[in-house]
Each structure stands twice: as structure tokens, then as C-alpha cells.
Scaffold this motif. Sequence first.
Motif, PDB file in Angstrom:
ATOM      1  N   PHE A 173     -35.420   3.658  -9.752  1.00 20.71           N
ATOM      2  CA  PHE A 173     -34.744   3.121 -10.933  1.00 20.71           C
ATOM      3  C   PHE A 173     -35.463   3.492 -12.223  1.00 20.71           C
ATOM      4  O   PHE A 173     -35.211   2.924 -13.266  1.00 20.71           O
ATOM      5  N   GLU A 174     -36.394   4.410 -12.120  1.00 21.66           N
ATOM      6  CA  GLU A 174     -37.141   4.809 -13.306  1.00 21.66           C
ATOM      7  C   GLU A 174     -36.585   6.139 -13.848  1.00 21.66           C
ATOM      8  O   GLU A 174     -35.888   6.853 -13.145  1.00 21.66           O
ATOM      9  N   PRO A 175     -36.883   6.442 -15.125  1.00 26.94           N
ATOM     10  CA  PRO A 175     -36.341   7.665 -15.728  1.00 26.94           C
ATOM     11  C   PRO A 175     -36.541   8.898 -14.840  1.00 26.94           C
ATOM     12  O   PRO A 175     -37.573   9.027 -14.174  1.00 26.94           O
ATOM     13  N   ASP A 176     -35.531   9.743 -14.838  1.00 28.44           N
ATOM     14  CA  ASP A 176     -35.511  10.982 -14.068  1.00 28.44           C
ATOM     15  C   ASP A 176     -35.408  10.759 -12.560  1.00 28.44           C
ATOM     16  O   ASP A 176     -35.663  11.673 -11.774  1.00 28.44           O
ATOM     17  N   SER A 177     -35.056   9.567 -12.146  1.00 30.92           N
ATOM     18  CA  SER A 177     -34.847   9.299 -10.722  1.00 30.92           C
ATOM     19  C   SER A 177     -33.353   9.066 -10.486  1.00 30.92           C
ATOM     20  O   SER A 177     -32.609   8.780 -11.428  1.00 30.92           O
ATOM     21  N   PRO A 178     -32.940   9.150  -9.191  1.00 32.30           N
ATOM     22  CA  PRO A 178     -31.499   9.183  -8.912  1.00 32.30           C
ATOM     23  C   PRO A 178     -30.716   7.962  -9.403  1.00 32.30           C
ATOM     24  O   PRO A 178     -29.577   8.118  -9.859  1.00 32.30           O
ATOM     25  N   ALA A 179     -31.282   6.798  -9.334  1.00 35.64           N
ATOM     26  CA  ALA A 179     -30.490   5.606  -9.679  1.00 35.64           C
ATOM     27  C   ALA A 179     -30.584   5.239 -11.154  1.00 35.64           C
ATOM     28  O   ALA A 179     -29.890   4.340 -11.620  1.00 35.64           O
ATOM     29  N   PHE A 180     -31.433   5.955 -11.886  1.00 32.40           N
ATOM     30  CA  PHE A 180     -31.610   5.630 -13.310  1.00 32.40           C
ATOM     31  C   PHE A 180     -30.373   6.055 -14.087  1.00 32.40           C
ATOM     32  O   PHE A 180     -30.002   7.231 -14.111  1.00 32.40           O
ATOM     33  N   GLY A 181     -29.726   5.094 -14.686  1.00 30.88           N
ATOM     34  CA  GLY A 181     -28.537   5.398 -15.490  1.00 30.88           C
ATOM     35  C   GLY A 181     -27.275   5.630 -14.681  1.00 30.88           C
ATOM     36  O   GLY A 181     -26.206   5.832 -15.256  1.00 30.88           O
ATOM     37  N   ALA A 182     -27.391   5.603 -13.334  1.00 33.03           N
ATOM     38  CA  ALA A 182     -26.205   5.883 -12.503  1.00 33.03           C
ATOM     39  C   ALA A 182     -25.351   4.630 -12.344  1.00 33.03           C
ATOM     40  O   ALA A 182     -25.887   3.532 -12.225  1.00 33.03           O
ATOM     41  N   PHE A 183     -24.060   4.847 -12.338  1.00 30.24           N
ATOM     42  CA  PHE A 183     -23.163   3.723 -12.066  1.00 30.24           C
ATOM     43  C   PHE A 183     -23.134   3.539 -10.555  1.00 30.24           C
ATOM     44  O   PHE A 183     -22.645   4.383  -9.818  1.00 30.24           O
ATOM     45  N   LEU A 184     -23.678   2.437 -10.077  1.00 30.39           N
ATOM     46  CA  LEU A 184     -23.671   2.158  -8.637  1.00 30.39           C
ATOM     47  C   LEU A 184     -23.021   0.810  -8.397  1.00 30.39           C
ATOM     48  O   LEU A 184     -23.287  -0.154  -9.122  1.00 30.39           O
ATOM     49  N   THR A 185     -22.167   0.773  -7.379  1.00 31.14           N
ATOM     50  CA  THR A 185     -21.630  -0.526  -6.963  1.00 31.14           C
ATOM     51  C   THR A 185     -22.699  -1.229  -6.123  1.00 31.14           C
ATOM     52  O   THR A 185     -23.696  -0.613  -5.710  1.00 31.14           O
ATOM     53  N   LYS A 186     -22.439  -2.476  -5.842  1.00 32.82           N
ATOM     54  CA  LYS A 186     -23.370  -3.237  -5.003  1.00 32.82           C
ATOM     55  C   LYS A 186     -23.548  -2.543  -3.641  1.00 32.82           C
ATOM     56  O   LYS A 186     -24.662  -2.396  -3.134  1.00 32.82           O
ATOM     57  N   GLU A 187     -22.442  -2.100  -3.073  1.00 33.57           N
ATOM     58  CA  GLU A 187     -22.497  -1.460  -1.753  1.00 33.57           C
ATOM     59  C   GLU A 187     -23.326  -0.173  -1.822  1.00 33.57           C
ATOM     60  O   GLU A 187     -24.136   0.107  -0.943  1.00 33.57           O
ATOM     61  N   GLN A 188     -23.111   0.609  -2.870  1.00 38.53           N
ATOM     62  CA  GLN A 188     -23.868   1.868  -2.990  1.00 38.53           C
ATOM     63  C   GLN A 188     -25.355   1.597  -3.162  1.00 38.53           C
ATOM     64  O   GLN A 188     -26.199   2.291  -2.614  1.00 38.53           O
ATOM     65  N   MET A 189     -25.663   0.533  -3.914  1.00 37.81           N
ATOM     66  CA  MET A 189     -27.080   0.226  -4.118  1.00 37.81           C
ATOM     67  C   MET A 189     -27.709  -0.320  -2.832  1.00 37.81           C
ATOM     68  O   MET A 189     -28.845   0.014  -2.487  1.00 37.81           O
ATOM     69  N   GLU A 190     -26.926  -1.091  -2.092  1.00 42.70           N
ATOM     70  CA  GLU A 190     -27.451  -1.606  -0.813  1.00 42.70           C
ATOM     71  C   GLU A 190     -27.693  -0.455   0.166  1.00 42.70           C
ATOM     72  O   GLU A 190     -28.629  -0.495   0.961  1.00 42.70           O
ATOM     73  N   GLU A 191     -26.852   0.564   0.071  1.00 38.81           N
ATOM     74  CA  GLU A 191     -27.028   1.732   0.943  1.00 38.81           C
ATOM     75  C   GLU A 191     -28.344   2.441   0.595  1.00 38.81           C
ATOM     76  O   GLU A 191     -29.074   2.877   1.476  1.00 38.81           O
ATOM     77  N   LEU A 192     -28.627   2.520  -0.710  1.00 37.54           N
ATOM     78  CA  LEU A 192     -29.904   3.107  -1.145  1.00 37.54           C
ATOM     79  C   LEU A 192     -31.079   2.344  -0.547  1.00 37.54           C
ATOM     80  O   LEU A 192     -32.083   2.911  -0.141  1.00 37.54           O
ATOM     81  N   ARG A 193     -30.922   1.009  -0.530  1.00 42.18           N
ATOM     82  CA  ARG A 193     -31.998   0.143  -0.022  1.00 42.18           C
ATOM     83  C   ARG A 193     -32.265   0.406   1.458  1.00 42.18           C
ATOM     84  O   ARG A 193     -33.391   0.343   1.928  1.00 42.18           O
ATOM     85  N   SER A 194     -31.185   0.722   2.182  1.00 40.19           N
ATOM     86  CA  SER A 194     -31.356   0.866   3.630  1.00 40.19           C
ATOM     87  C   SER A 194     -31.921   2.239   4.012  1.00 40.19           C
ATOM     88  O   SER A 194     -32.229   2.487   5.155  1.00 40.19           O
ATOM     89  N   LYS A 195     -32.045   3.149   3.027  1.00 39.74           N
ATOM     90  CA  LYS A 195     -32.553   4.510   3.360  1.00 39.74           C
ATOM     91  C   LYS A 195     -34.061   4.515   3.489  1.00 39.74           C
ATOM     92  O   LYS A 195     -34.747   3.766   2.837  1.00 39.74           O
TER      93      LYS A 195
END
Length: 195
Positions: A173-195
Motif C-alpha cells: 500500500f506504499e507508493p510505487d506498489s501495486p495497491a497504492f492508488g488502485a481502486f480495489l473492492t473488498k473482495e479484491q483486497m481480501e484476495e491480496l491478503r490471501s496471497k
Amino acid sequence: MKVSILGAGKLGTALARLSVAAGHETLIYARPKPLLDIILSSLVPEAQLVDFESALKADIVIVALPRTALPNFDFSAAHGLVVDATNPWESAGTAGTEFELPGVQVPVVRTLNHIAYDDLTSDSRVLNPHALPRAVAVIDAGQGDKALETACELVSSLGFDVVLMPESAAHLFEPDSPAFGAFLTKEQMEELRSK
Ligand SMILES: NC(=O)c1ccc[n+]([C@@H]2O[C@H](COP(=O)([O-])OP(=O)(O)OC[C@H]3O[C@@H](n4cnc5c(N)ncnc54)[C@H](OP(=O)(O)O)[C@@H]3O)[C@@H](O)[C@H]2O)c1
């Protein structure tokens, strides 16, 4: 809740608008400068401009200052939850700067740092009830249930879905990382967590 925002720049004023819309008593600390009162009273008329010591007395204090400014302050009087919404950010001249709050004795939870200020206002369901649900990460670094619960309540009250992420995922979630500034739904973010 009484919510203080430290900093009245792009992020601070966006957060203040959301906080007011959420029904929180909203305080803003900003260093004095010409026309500050007028600027704030037109951007967020319901928020109250206060000094730093008064801002620390809120239930939640959101840090929306550049990290480089933080060593100048004493946070020992903070008694609620502190939210770290800052970033080490090249474009802001603070790349690689550590988050450091001198004297802080209360839990600090990192959240609200990975959304651009203009997305905060456009995607908040408090300001825009028809906005598509967007998720915000709250980083669980072992601050304890109460602190994390309060942080999640805050984010939810501002009009976002909340996903608790482990500290090991904070870098996403920090600058220049995949989730920074990205529009993510709850499900998409939970999927990130499970990786
Ligand atoms: N912009 C975004 O979309 C965004 C999103 C997420 C996180 N963040 C983070 O939020 C923080 C603020 O970013 P921003 O974009 O809002 O910056 P900004 O628009 O430049 O605002 C910075 C604020 O901090 C104040 N400030 C700066 N240096 C200070 C000092 N030494 N003592 C007291 N106050 C000081 C500024 O006051 P003056 O006006 O008097 O200079 C201004 O109120 C940064 O850590 C950034 O990484 C930003």
C-alpha cells in the motif's frame, strides 16, 4: 467521535470534508499562514481550526502531514488513537523517511494512506452515496483489538469498506506498489491478503 486532522493540505482537507460529512466533530491543526482561516472556512466550514495541543485531545488524531515535519512535534499528550496516513513519497520529497512520532504513548494504526485525496472525496459513499464500494486497508501491526476496531469504525464511517491487512502486507500500500492508488473492492483486497 471527535476527530482531529493534523495538516490542512490536500489530504488533510479531503479527510476533514469526509469527517464532517460522517458527523464527527472535526478539528484541524495547521501551522499558521496568511488566509488559512478563509481557505478552511470555505473548504470545510464545519471544521474547527485548533492549536496542536487541542488537536491531540481528540478521540482520533489523523496525521496528514509530511513525515519530515513530524520530529518537530511532541505527541506525548495524545490520549486516543493516532492514525498514520502518511507516506514516504518521492514526489513529496519524503522518500525513505521513517514515520516517527516523538513521545507518542498510544496505539498508532496505519490506514488511509493509499488513496489519493481526490479519490477519497469522489469514492466516499458518505459524500457520494452512489459511489462504487471501495476498500481501504487498515494495517494490523498488533496494536490491539480496541485500536484496530476504532480505526475500522473510522474508515467505515468515512464511506469505505475496510479490510484488515497484516503488517507484512503494508508495503503493498506504499507508493510505487501495486495497491497504492488502485481502486480495489473488498473482495479484491481480501484476495491480496490471501496471497
Ligand atoms: N495527497 C494525497 O493524495 C495523499 C494521499 C495519501 C497520503 N498522503 C500523505 O499525506 C501527507 C500530506 O500530504 P499532502 O498531499 O496533503 O501534502 P500538502 O498538500 O503539501 O499538505 C501538507 C500539509 O502539512 C503542512 N506542513 C508541511 N510541513 C509542515 C511543518 N514542518 N510543520 C507543520 N505543518 C507542516 C502544510 O502546511 P503549509 O500549507 O503551511 O505548508 C500542509 O498543511 C504526506 O505524508 C503524504 O504522503 C497524501
